[in-house]
Design an enzyme around this catalytic site. Structure first.
Site, short mmCIF file in Angstrom:
data_model
loop_
_atom_site.label_atom_id
_atom_site.label_comp_id
_atom_site.label_asym_id
_atom_site.label_seq_id
_atom_site.Cartn_x
_atom_site.Cartn_y
_atom_site.Cartn_z
N VAL A 13 -47.67 -43.68 -64.88
CA VAL A 13 -47.98 -42.81 -63.74
C VAL A 13 -48.67 -41.52 -64.21
O VAL A 13 -49.69 -41.12 -63.65
CB VAL A 13 -46.70 -42.48 -62.95
CG1 VAL A 13 -46.93 -41.34 -61.96
CG2 VAL A 13 -46.24 -43.72 -62.19
N LYS A 37 -47.29 -41.64 -79.11
CA LYS A 37 -48.14 -41.80 -77.93
C LYS A 37 -49.17 -40.67 -77.87
O LYS A 37 -50.36 -40.89 -77.62
CB LYS A 37 -47.26 -41.79 -76.68
CG LYS A 37 -47.98 -42.23 -75.42
CD LYS A 37 -47.06 -42.26 -74.22
CE LYS A 37 -46.38 -43.58 -74.02
NZ LYS A 37 -45.64 -43.67 -72.76
N THR A 128 -40.18 -41.10 -59.37
CA THR A 128 -39.38 -41.61 -58.25
C THR A 128 -37.93 -41.17 -58.44
O THR A 128 -37.31 -41.51 -59.45
CB THR A 128 -39.47 -43.14 -58.20
OG1 THR A 128 -40.84 -43.49 -58.06
CG2 THR A 128 -38.67 -43.69 -57.03
N GLY A 264 -39.78 -58.01 -60.40
CA GLY A 264 -39.33 -57.25 -61.58
C GLY A 264 -40.14 -55.98 -61.67
O GLY A 264 -40.60 -55.46 -60.66
N CYS A 267 -40.22 -50.57 -61.09
CA CYS A 267 -39.99 -49.87 -59.82
C CYS A 267 -38.97 -50.56 -58.92
O CYS A 267 -37.90 -50.01 -58.70
CB CYS A 267 -41.32 -49.69 -59.10
SG CYS A 267 -42.38 -48.50 -59.94
P1 NAD Z 1 -43.26 -44.31 -68.51
O1 NAD Z 1 -42.02 -44.61 -69.25
O2 NAD Z 1 -44.47 -45.17 -68.69
O3 NAD Z 1 -43.74 -42.80 -68.79
C1 NAD Z 1 -42.85 -41.73 -68.88
C2 NAD Z 1 -43.34 -40.82 -70.01
O4 NAD Z 1 -42.62 -39.60 -69.97
C3 NAD Z 1 -43.13 -41.41 -71.40
O5 NAD Z 1 -44.37 -41.47 -72.08
C4 NAD Z 1 -42.16 -40.42 -72.07
O6 NAD Z 1 -42.40 -40.27 -73.46
C5 NAD Z 1 -42.46 -39.15 -71.31
N1 NAD Z 1 -41.40 -38.13 -71.36
C6 NAD Z 1 -40.06 -38.28 -71.20
N2 NAD Z 1 -39.44 -37.09 -71.31
C7 NAD Z 1 -40.39 -36.15 -71.51
C8 NAD Z 1 -40.39 -34.75 -71.67
N3 NAD Z 1 -39.25 -34.05 -71.65
N4 NAD Z 1 -41.56 -34.13 -71.90
C9 NAD Z 1 -42.71 -34.81 -71.94
N5 NAD Z 1 -42.79 -36.16 -71.76
C10 NAD Z 1 -41.64 -36.82 -71.55
O7 NAD Z 1 -42.84 -44.30 -66.96
P2 NAD Z 1 -43.78 -44.57 -65.68
O8 NAD Z 1 -43.89 -46.01 -65.42
O9 NAD Z 1 -45.01 -43.75 -65.80
O10 NAD Z 1 -42.85 -43.96 -64.53
C11 NAD Z 1 -42.67 -42.56 -64.39
C12 NAD Z 1 -42.03 -42.29 -63.04
O11 NAD Z 1 -42.91 -42.70 -61.99
C13 NAD Z 1 -40.74 -43.06 -62.80
O12 NAD Z 1 -39.87 -42.27 -62.01
C14 NAD Z 1 -41.19 -44.27 -61.99
O13 NAD Z 1 -40.17 -44.80 -61.19
C15 NAD Z 1 -42.27 -43.65 -61.13
N6 NAD Z 1 -43.28 -44.60 -60.67
C16 NAD Z 1 -43.72 -45.58 -61.49
C17 NAD Z 1 -44.71 -46.46 -61.04
C18 NAD Z 1 -45.20 -47.57 -61.92
O14 NAD Z 1 -45.85 -48.49 -61.40
N7 NAD Z 1 -44.93 -47.54 -63.22
C19 NAD Z 1 -45.25 -46.30 -59.75
C20 NAD Z 1 -44.79 -45.27 -58.95
C21 NAD Z 1 -43.81 -44.41 -59.41
#
Ligand code: NAD
Length: 437
Positions: A13, A37, A128, A264, A267
């Site tokens: 995201v 990363k 989320t 799966g 989300c």
């Molecule tokens: P992800 O795990 O791919 O990315 C999260 C990132 O945050 C990681 O790279 C992690 O290293 C970083 N992080 C964690 N703690 C940190 C900090 N203190 N400082 C800086 N970086 C930090 O997760 P995602 O799939 O991108 O999901 C993120 C959020 O968005 C979740 O709440 C998810 O439910 C929501 N979301 C995801 C999607 C999807 O399709 N993946 C869609 C809509 C909403």
């Protein structure tokens, strides 16, 4: 108008958000605490597979509109350019064992943001999160905001789907802005102004609920049609026709009425659980959500149920799986049904070979005891059955005659109802689809 923005969390995201905000004209710093990363991103590599994302990242890294930083402090106050007017929180909110969302990453970011505040800033939650998280973020920032710098906490849930994330961000059905003040609303409206979409402005709690309710509703549609597919299997009706007949009703619509092996991804499963959990915490048992989850768990046994009907004992027999990611056009394996299915097949002492066009490198890190094939045909060699798990385009037009020669037993399990049963049967296979006669 051009704004300076900090996005914290550079995952599926955060990276898409950062790249797309740069694409619509803003200056963005993406922050991530994962050193590997960050090093990859700074070196111009894209750590995830998401169509169209690499092009945007490269373009805006080169133009200088997008850069990367290791800390929130650096992201909010970049060496070059003004301080950030808005900070988007896009860190993970993974499930805890009890189903609640683990919000410790969000809290950690809120504290870091508080320590770096220097002027009015809108702190936007894009992760989320359960309803009332905004209140907690507000309290956390209040606690560490020693100089009493003005700020607002807003909620801007993200509705993108992996695989089409860039398009979804730039051409969304709606933009939801949960805001506590006109000032926050004005800034967020201005940031999103280049995107032509309906903007719905709400209070923060309603915005938080919109996200959980939307994902849970979509999951409900999938479980509903999966339950109908079971009834079809028991009666000889065809779920494809039932779904078509339902979907033609505009009040229902055709989307998310595709039966399969269960949903799966990062989300639906966790958001459903977290929504049920927060409802219970607030004194209401939203039991429908538990049923949606139960139907999904049952559906993930579809492969095992169907294959036992045809192959009797499974020990020593050979399963070939096409697709590992939870859906096509992503390398994301989080909560992918494939992983559970493989575990169950292995527990029955089956030999398993797999192929996925994109997710194999990630799968190799976590899947042991399976053979990674170079393509669908290599996976099918000597197999007692072939099951389609993920409907990647490359699996659409298989050479059935070639497969028939390669397999030990001609059994096809179509976990996504991708194939024409008549064509597969005409090639000499036993065909089993989900809810199809
Ligand atoms: P992800 O795990 O791919 O990315 C999260 C990132 O945050 C990681 O790279 C992690 O290293 C970083 N992080 C964690 N703690 C940190 C900090 N203190 N400082 C800086 N970086 C930090 O997760 P995602 O799939 O991108 O999901 C993120 C959020 O968005 C979740 O709440 C998810 O439910 C929501 N979301 C995801 C999607 C999807 O399709 N993946 C869609 C809509 C909403």
């Amino acid at each position: 108008m051009k704004h300076q923005i900090c996005v914290v969390g550079s995952g599926y995201v955060g990276l898409v958000t950062g790249a797309c905000l740069a694409e619509i004209g803003h200056r963005v710093v993406c922050v991530d605490s994962d050193k590997d990363k960050l090093a990859a991103l700074k070196a111009g590599k894209v750590p995830i597979y998401e169509p169209g994302l690499d092009k945007l990242l490269h373009r805006h890294r080169r133009s200088g509109a997008l850069s990367f930083a290791a800390s929130v402090a650096e992201g909010m106050k970049p060496a070059k350019g003004p301080r950030a007017e808005a900070v988007f929180i896009a860190v993970g909110t993974p499930p805890r064992p009890d189903g609640s969302a683990d919000l410790s990453f969000v809290e950690a970011v809120a504290e870091e943001v508080a320590r770096s505040l220097e002027g009015y800033t809108v702190v936007v939650d894009k992760s989320t999160v359960p309803v009332e998280t905004g209140d907690w973020v507000q309290r956390t920032i209040d606690r560490f905001n020693k100089a009493d710098v003005p700020f607002d906490v807003a909620s801007n849930p993200e509705f993108l789907s992996e695989g089409t994330a860039v398009q979804d961000f730039l051409k969304p059905d709606r933009i939801v802005l949960g805001v506590p003040s006109h000032r926050a609303e004005a800034l967020l409206r201005s940031i999103y102004a280049p995107i032509k979409a309906e903007v719905l402005v709400t209070d923060v709690k309603s915005a938080e609920l919109i996200k959980h309710a939307s994902n849970s509703f979509l999951a409900t549609k999938i479980s509903f049609i999966n339950a109908v597919s079971i009834l079809c299997e028991k009666t000889g009706a065809d779920v494809s026709l039932v779904a078509k007949g339902m979907g033609l009703d505009r009040r229902i619509g055709p989307q998310f009425l595709r039966p399969g092996i269960g949903f799966g991804g990062f989300c639906f499963p966790k958001d459903l659980e977290a929504f049920h959990w927060i409802a219970r915490k607030k004194g209401y048992d939203f039991a429908l959500l538990k049923t949606v989850k139960d139907i999904n768990e049952h559906q993930k046994d579809w492969v095992l149920r169907r294959v036992e009907e045809d192959l009797w004992n499974l020990g020593g027999k050979h399963a070939a799986l096409l697709g590992l990611s939870f859906k096509p056009h992503t390398d994301d394996l989080r909560f992918a049904p494939s992983l559970e299915i493989i575990e169950k097949l292995r527990a029955r002492r089956m030999r398993v070979s797999v192929h996925d066009p994109v997710a194999m490198p990630k799968a190799q890190e976590q899947l042991k005891g399976v053979r990674f094939a170079k393509d669908a045909y290599d996976a099918a060699k000597g197999a007692d059955f072939l099951v389609l798990i993920t409907e990647w385009p490359e699996y659409r037009d298989l050479d059935w005659a070639r497969l028939k020669k390669l397999m030990r037993n001609p059994l096809i399990l179509d976990g996504r109802n991708l194939y024409d049963p008549a064509q597969v049967r005409a090639a000499g296979f036993v065909y089993r689809g989900v809810g199809r006669p």
